[in-house]
Design an enzyme around this catalytic site. Structure first.
Site, short mmCIF file in Angstrom:
data_model
loop_
_atom_site.label_atom_id
_atom_site.label_comp_id
_atom_site.label_asym_id
_atom_site.label_seq_id
_atom_site.Cartn_x
_atom_site.Cartn_y
_atom_site.Cartn_z
N LYS A 1 -23.61 6.61 -83.96
CA LYS A 1 -23.87 6.77 -85.40
C LYS A 1 -24.76 8.00 -85.62
CE LYS A 1 -24.31 5.65 -89.84
NZ LYS A 1 -25.22 4.77 -90.50
N ASN B 1 -19.92 14.33 -99.00
CA ASN B 1 -19.53 14.37 -97.58
C ASN B 1 -18.20 15.08 -97.35
OD1 ASN B 1 -21.76 12.78 -97.38
ND2 ASN B 1 -20.73 10.96 -96.61
N ASN C 1 -30.92 4.32 -90.09
CA ASN C 1 -30.33 5.54 -89.52
C ASN C 1 -31.29 6.16 -88.52
OD1 ASN C 1 -27.88 5.80 -90.86
ND2 ASN C 1 -28.71 7.04 -92.54
#
Ligand code: PAF
Length: 313
Positions: free
Chosen positions: A186, A204, A104
């Protein structure tokens, strides 16, 4: 193919176990802690969730030299450990080894580039969810796509081979000629979701159910989009807020990777996600107050685990 998976976290476990069990590759997981590496070697990696239940017996080493040179090294450490991982895996990387990052955030490519050179580097993102359940145990929390490519957009044979192997492992992988766009697309999703879930300790999906978190999510995303526009990076969706909110829905039950870190009282990747937007914003003269506040909050959480207030009972 002889494949090193570097990093014994949720994503490292999942990728190593799938490459071994579904793609039948020769997998070597690197876990720097010798005791834990031994345990993992004996027990294997137990996977549950979207790929079914199975245990994968992979070779686990605490030092790169025990495995020797590999054809591919998949970097799965947290972004703040990339620099150290590069030094640790030197003996695994020979003249023909490719290095793949699916981490990430932004900044990892530059570090890997400095250590190994651009010609062997494959970058990408994966939208699979992985939840760490304990040593040697992971839940495949949801399937998503994986996209890889290299910085100059050339589709080399090795990139095709890696995409095929990942797909065979159950991580369906596409190739992109614009990997910066893929990584920043992303990043914007992580900017909207990760820090907020970590501060609020929410799944989330909950972020879009409360007006307060929804507004902050939108604010963080708008700032990130301003930065990408100024950098002339193309996002691979038209409406960023709608995209991030749709990821919240699609991964509603996920505990984001940053919230997993906070719950485990670990360091987070905030500097490579919202912190990266703040740094880039400063360099470009773009105000990023929401990302700055989120970065400050998560960094304070990270440094105050021991001081968190509990009710005296
Ligand atoms: O970091 C994560 O948790 C994931 O990238 C995402 C997409 C936010 C889903 O949880």
């Amino acid at each position: 193919m002889k494949i090193a998976v570097v990093g014994p976290g949720a994503m490292g476990y999942l990728i190593a176990a799938l490459l071994k069990t579904k793609a039948k590759e020769d997998v070597w997981l690197v876990d720097k802690r010798a005791e834990r590496a031994k345990k993992l070697n004996d027990r294997g990696i137990f996977v549950e969730g979207s790929s079914g239940e199975f245990t994968a017996k992979v070779n686990v080493v605490s030092e790169a030299k025990e495995a020797g040179v590999c054809d591919l090294a998949v970097i799965c450490v947290k972004s703040y450990s990339t620099e150290d991982a590069c030094k640790d895996i030197k003996e695994m990387v020979g003249p023909k080894t490719s290095v793949l990052t699916l981490q990430n955030g932004v900044g990892n490519i530059q570090i890997l580039n400095d250590h190994f050179g651009q010609e062997r580097l494959i970058a990408g993102v994966t939208n699979h969810g992985a939840t760490f359940l304990g040593v040697g145990r992971v839940r495949h929390a949801g399937k998503g796509d994986t996209v890889i490519g290299n910085a100059d957009g050339k589709v080399l044979g090795m990139i095709r081979d890696v995409a095929n192997i990942l797909t065979k492992a159950g991580l369906e992988t596409k190739i992109s000629k614009d990997i910066q766009s893929v990584i920043w697309s992303k990043l914007v999703i992580n900017v909207g979701i990760n820090a907020l879930t970590a501060v609020m300790r929410l799944h989330n999906g909950k972020l879009i159910e409360y007006p307060g978190t929804r507004e902050l999510l939108r604010g963080a995303v708008h700032e990130a989009v301003k930065v990408t526009k100024r950098k002339r990076i193309r996002l691979n969706y038209d409406d960023p807020v709608q995209k991030v909110e749709s990821v919240c829905k699609a991964t509603a039950g996920n505990i984001s990777s940053m919230l997993q870190d906070v719950l485990a009282r670990k360091r987070t990747e905030i500097d490579f996600i919202n912190g990266a937007i703040v740094r880039q914003g400063k360099a470009l003269g773009i105000p990023t107050p929401v990302n700055e506040a989120l970065t400050n909050l998560v960094k304070t959480i990270e440094s105050s685990y021991e001081e968190a207030v509990k009710l005296p009972c």
